[in-house]
Design a protein around this motif. Sequence first.
Motif, short mmCIF file in Angstrom:
data_model
loop_
_atom_site.label_atom_id
_atom_site.label_comp_id
_atom_site.label_asym_id
_atom_site.label_seq_id
_atom_site.Cartn_x
_atom_site.Cartn_y
_atom_site.Cartn_z
N ILE A 29 0.84 -1.20 0.00
CA ILE A 29 0.00 0.00 0.00
C ILE A 29 0.88 1.25 0.00
CG2 ILE A 29 -1.72 1.32 1.30
CD1 ILE A 29 -2.91 -1.30 2.23
N GLY A 30 1.98 1.21 0.76
CA GLY A 30 2.90 2.35 0.78
C GLY A 30 3.46 2.65 -0.59
N LEU A 31 3.82 1.62 -1.33
CA LEU A 31 4.34 1.82 -2.69
C LEU A 31 3.26 2.38 -3.61
CD1 LEU A 31 6.54 -1.36 -3.16
CD2 LEU A 31 7.33 1.01 -3.16
N THR A 32 2.03 1.90 -3.44
CA THR A 32 0.93 2.43 -4.25
C THR A 32 0.74 3.91 -4.00
OG1 THR A 32 -0.22 0.29 -4.23
CG2 THR A 32 -1.54 2.23 -4.72
N LYS A 33 0.82 4.32 -2.74
CA LYS A 33 0.69 5.74 -2.40
C LYS A 33 1.85 6.55 -2.96
CE LYS A 33 -3.03 4.83 -0.02
NZ LYS A 33 -4.36 5.14 -0.58
N LEU A 34 3.06 5.98 -2.92
CA LEU A 34 4.22 6.68 -3.46
C LEU A 34 4.03 6.96 -4.94
CD1 LEU A 34 7.16 7.74 -3.34
CD2 LEU A 34 7.90 5.39 -3.80
N PHE A 35 3.61 5.96 -5.69
CA PHE A 35 3.43 6.15 -7.13
C PHE A 35 2.25 7.07 -7.44
CE2 PHE A 35 6.09 2.29 -7.37
CZ PHE A 35 7.06 2.78 -8.23
N HIS A 36 1.29 7.13 -6.51
CA HIS A 36 0.21 8.12 -6.65
C HIS A 36 0.79 9.53 -6.65
CE1 HIS A 36 -3.43 10.44 -5.76
NE2 HIS A 36 -2.77 10.95 -4.73
N PHE A 37 1.73 9.78 -5.75
CA PHE A 37 2.38 11.09 -5.69
C PHE A 37 3.23 11.34 -6.94
CE2 PHE A 37 2.05 10.51 -0.92
CZ PHE A 37 1.12 11.52 -0.74
N ILE A 38 4.01 10.33 -7.32
CA ILE A 38 4.93 10.49 -8.44
C ILE A 38 4.18 10.78 -9.75
CG2 ILE A 38 6.57 9.25 -9.91
CD1 ILE A 38 7.55 7.82 -7.34
N LYS A 39 3.03 10.13 -9.91
CA LYS A 39 2.28 10.27 -11.16
C LYS A 39 1.37 11.50 -11.18
CE LYS A 39 2.25 5.31 -12.19
NZ LYS A 39 1.40 4.11 -12.38
N ASN A 40 1.31 12.21 -10.06
CA ASN A 40 0.48 13.41 -9.99
C ASN A 40 1.16 14.56 -10.74
OD1 ASN A 40 -1.17 15.55 -9.38
ND2 ASN A 40 -1.01 15.33 -7.14
N THR A 41 0.79 14.75 -11.98
CA THR A 41 1.43 15.78 -12.82
C THR A 41 1.02 17.20 -12.45
OG1 THR A 41 -0.32 15.52 -14.47
CG2 THR A 41 1.67 14.20 -14.77
N ASN A 42 0.01 17.32 -11.59
CA ASN A 42 -0.45 18.65 -11.18
C ASN A 42 0.30 19.17 -9.96
OD1 ASN A 42 -2.50 18.73 -13.18
ND2 ASN A 42 -3.80 17.42 -11.89
N ARG A 43 1.23 18.37 -9.43
CA ARG A 43 1.90 18.76 -8.20
C ARG A 43 3.37 18.34 -8.24
NH1 ARG A 43 -1.19 21.48 -5.69
NH2 ARG A 43 -2.59 20.06 -4.59
N THR A 44 4.23 19.21 -7.74
CA THR A 44 5.63 18.86 -7.55
C THR A 44 5.90 18.77 -6.06
OG1 THR A 44 6.32 19.97 -9.60
CG2 THR A 44 8.02 19.57 -7.95
N TYR A 45 6.45 17.66 -5.61
CA TYR A 45 6.71 17.46 -4.19
C TYR A 45 8.20 17.64 -3.90
CZ TYR A 45 2.05 15.48 -4.43
OH TYR A 45 0.70 15.30 -4.65
N VAL A 46 8.49 18.41 -2.87
CA VAL A 46 9.88 18.75 -2.57
C VAL A 46 10.58 17.68 -1.75
CG1 VAL A 46 9.50 21.24 -2.73
CG2 VAL A 46 9.17 20.07 -0.51
#
Length: 377
Positions: A75-92
């Motif tokens: 589940i943690g990996l799924t959430k990580l890729f959710h962030f990575i694939k979010n093209t509307n947001r850049t995470y620092v």
Amino acid sequence: MRTVLLLVSLYVLAVFCDKKDLYIAGIYPANGSWSAPDIPTSIRLALEHINANDEVLPDYNLKIELENSQCKNTIGLTKLFHFIKNTNRTYVSLFGDGCSVVTGAVAEISHMYGLVAVAFASTSPSLGNTDRYPTLIRSRPSESSTSPAKLHFIKENGWKRIAIINQLEDLFVSTSHELQKLLNEESIHYRIEIIDPKGPDLMDQLQEALAIIEKEGYRIIVANMYQTLAVQLLCTMKSSGLRPPSVTWIFPGWYTDGWYDTPINLPNTTCTPEEIKELSDGSLAFYAGPRFQDFHTEGSETISGFTADELLTMYMKGVEESPDTTLSIETAYVYDSMWMIALGLNNLTSSYNLTQHPSNYASELYDSITSLRFIGW
């Protein structure tokens, strides 16, 4: 006078609106085999203080988006890729996880996307492997730091035979290896039993392990496992001849306060909280790092400008507004982890546009955070 007030108000609004938002990708266990539901309250308090500080990221507003890992690596990996694939947001940066099994899984991948990960409670010794986790930073000491203390206590009491029951998970197996090395050096005999909660017939595994330990006469038992399995193990012990005070248990020190005296809702577990409390009587616990209550002397000021007591008062006010939240030993580590990320980023503001992709400054951010020295909560 009205005109002056209006101009001042517009100026303040303009300054505020001119700030750019910086987002942290957050993963934490709201529930699961180990959980920390108090994390959002501690994060909100930290971000409130960081964003109100004119000397920290003055041109930015630091924010976080949180996802629940349930203390499961998949589940943690799924959430990580959710962030990575979010093209509307850049995470620092990446915050979390609290569970070592999740932290290891996401940190092994996140560095490939330029994300420095700051974990607040992942204490597995194997996470110190910088080749495997090159951008992982932990605000808590490794669980292996408890092994010398355990050995000292064992020697002081003249114990020569130790039973160790490990949950089959890297955190517990690698922690056990550290203790085993020390026991070997002192010629102290030990026996290892492995329990796999995901395997078949968990209760049979527990009964068999306890039967062997009882038959071979071990009375000092180190239990390397999550709290839920510890409760199931103790309940299984009810039908054996292993009872306090003839048996002494050694548990991890990061279990929830009063874990032995809380309502039980676990499969195949029929014990009452009163029975678990009785079966764990006289047990010992070793914790890597100071517990929450021991962080500061009275009146000392933290990086936030507030004392530890003042922060605790603010936090408890937040707890009152969120009935499901409690005060845990992780609360201060979460708060300080937010400051670690903020101060690390703040050191880069003169050299980088922090709204760009973090891969542009990941190495510098890692070095910046690991070189920090400040008084936390």
